[in-house]
Each structure stands twice: as C-alpha cells, then as structure tokens.
Motif scaffolding. Structure first.
Motif, PDB file in Angstrom:
ATOM      1  N   ARG A   1       0.591  -1.449  -0.117  1.00  0.00           N
ATOM      2  CA  ARG A   1      -0.407  -0.160   0.058  1.00  0.00           C
ATOM      3  C   ARG A   1       1.124   1.036   0.220  1.00  0.00           C
ATOM      4  N   SER A   2       2.625   1.339  -0.611  1.00  0.00           N
ATOM      5  CA  SER A   2       2.730   2.585  -0.632  1.00  0.00           C
ATOM      6  C   SER A   2       2.697   2.504  -1.470  1.00  0.00           C
ATOM      7  N   VAL A   3       2.369   4.669  -1.444  1.00  0.00           N
ATOM      8  CA  VAL A   3       2.776   5.275  -2.516  1.00  0.00           C
ATOM      9  C   VAL A   3       3.464   5.231  -3.897  1.00  0.00           C
ATOM     10  N   ARG A   4       4.318   4.660  -3.838  1.00  0.00           N
ATOM     11  CA  ARG A   4       5.442   3.972  -4.989  1.00  0.00           C
ATOM     12  C   ARG A   4       4.671   3.428  -5.736  1.00  0.00           C
ATOM     13  N   ALA A   5       3.682   1.772  -5.291  1.00  0.00           N
ATOM     14  CA  ALA A   5       3.179   1.062  -5.995  1.00  0.00           C
ATOM     15  C   ALA A   5       2.350   1.730  -6.483  1.00  0.00           C
ATOM     16  N   ARG A   6       0.992   2.785  -5.957  1.00  0.00           N
ATOM     17  CA  ARG A   6       0.726   3.455  -6.508  1.00  0.00           C
ATOM     18  C   ARG A   6       0.672   4.188  -7.743  1.00  0.00           C
ATOM     19  N   LEU A   7       1.804   4.716  -7.751  1.00  0.00           N
ATOM     20  CA  LEU A   7       2.085   5.577  -8.908  1.00  0.00           C
ATOM     21  C   LEU A   7       2.403   4.642 -10.186  1.00  0.00           C
ATOM     22  N   GLU A   8       3.507   3.591  -9.789  1.00  0.00           N
ATOM     23  CA  GLU A   8       3.159   2.639 -10.873  1.00  0.00           C
ATOM     24  C   GLU A   8       1.990   2.181 -11.483  1.00  0.00           C
ATOM     25  N   ALA A   9       1.013   2.138 -10.785  1.00  0.00           N
ATOM     26  CA  ALA A   9       0.196   1.508 -11.227  1.00  0.00           C
ATOM     27  C   ALA A   9      -0.847   2.123 -12.223  1.00  0.00           C
ATOM     28  N   LEU A  10      -0.893   3.564 -11.886  1.00  0.00           N
ATOM     29  CA  LEU A  10      -1.355   4.318 -12.446  1.00  0.00           C
ATOM     30  C   LEU A  10      -0.431   5.043 -13.302  1.00  0.00           C
ATOM     31  N   GLN A  11       0.671   5.020 -13.490  1.00  0.00           N
ATOM     32  CA  GLN A  11       1.794   5.129 -14.623  1.00  0.00           C
ATOM     33  C   GLN A  11       0.741   3.651 -15.689  1.00  0.00           C
ATOM     34  N   ASN A  12       0.753   2.114 -15.405  1.00  0.00           N
ATOM     35  CA  ASN A  12       0.527   1.222 -16.049  1.00  0.00           C
ATOM     36  C   ASN A  12      -1.269   1.464 -16.657  1.00  0.00           C
TER      37      ASN A  12
END
Length: 180
Positions: free
Chosen positions: A160-171
């Motif tokens: 539930r990290s911000v990095r994971a959310r940003l990567e998901a958004l980028q994908n």
C-alpha cells in the motif's frame, strides 16, 4: 551445508536445550548477547578440556557478561566447528522459533519514515484482527516508497505504498496510450 541451514539446525537444538532447562527467554537474551560479541573475543573465552572446547566461565564473565554456562558452552561448540560467525543468524532464528512456539508471527513492515509507538500498536492491532494471531514487527525504512506501507507476512505481501500506486497509475496510462 549452507550457513543459513546450519543456523536453523543450531537454533532448533538451542531451543531444545533451553526448553529442557525451562530457560527459553533466558536463552533468547543470552544468545543475543553472545552473538553481539566479536568472534575474536568469543574464541578467547573458550579453552580445551578433555579434548573438547569448553567455555572458560571467568573469561566469559569478563568479556561477554552474565550468560548461562550452557549458552557459553554452546558458543564454544560453534567455535570448535568454525561456525561462530553464524551466531547472529542463530540468535535471530532462535527468537523466531520461540515466537512461533508462543503463537506469535512475524511481519516485515516497510515504511518511508520510522514508525512511532502509536503507529506500531495500530499495525499490530490490525494484523491481529486480520490474521487472528499476535505479531512482532521487523521494521524497515525505505524512503523510496515515498509513503504508505508494505507488509510481508511469510510469502504474502500487501503493498500500500505511494510508489506502488504511482506505478499502477503509470501502467494504466501507458495501457490507455496503447489503445489509442
């Protein structure tokens, strides 16, 4: 045999010895103390007696501190087998096995900043609610996750990290670009 497998076997044997003495927590403490002692200091605390390397109790008391004689002998056994360098892994595995024996599981928690006591208690409470058991937290700090939390229990990971959310958004954005 790999050092990690050896550490696991030694930790299991230490747990058996500690249980036989009804000294489980004392062994946990003493193994940590002995593991924090430099190997050269530890070797200086062992002496040959009747063809075996045994702890010199006076040297142990002076160089290591107040530890059970059986723990000191255990450390000298490791030294005899040229395995004293895995004492930190043995102490950690012993502690994990003892927690498991008490029904306490371990969770690895990664956050961008160190946890305060309130956050730590909240995480432990939520894990207990979800899994139905108590947890000790192995805390790691990784500023690269930006914010949020990554929880690992065994081989299960909740990111539930911000990095994971940003990567998901980028994908998602890249996938949408592929469609146009």
């Amino acid at each position: 045999m790999s050092p990690l497998k050896s550490a696991s076997l030694y930790a299991r044997r230490a747990l058996e010895l500690a249980a036989g003495m009804s000294q489980l927590e004392r062994w946990r403490h003493d193994l940590k103390v002995v593991a924090a002692t430099p190997a050269s200091e530890l070797l200086g605390c062992c002496r040959w007696q009747d063809g075996d390397l045994m702890a010199d109790e006076a040297a142990i008391a002076e160089r290591v501190g107040d530890v059970l004689p059986e723990v000191a002998d255990f450390a000298c056994l490791l030294a005899r087998n040229n395995s004293e360098f895995i004492l930190p892994e043995i102490a950690a595995e012993y502690s994990r096995l003892l927690d498991e024996r008490y029904g306490i599981r371990q969770a690895e928690i990664t956050t961008a900043v160190p946890l305060d006591d309130d956050a730590r208690r909240l995480i432990q409470r939520r894990l207990r609610e979800i899994a139905g058991s108590s947890f000790t937290l192995d805390e790691r700090v990784d500023p690269g996750i930006v914010g949020g939390i990554i929880v690992r229990v065994g081989d299960r990971v909740i990111d539930r990290s911000v990095r994971a959310r940003l990567e998901a958004l980028q994908n998602e954005v890249l996938a949408a670009d592929d469609l146009s």
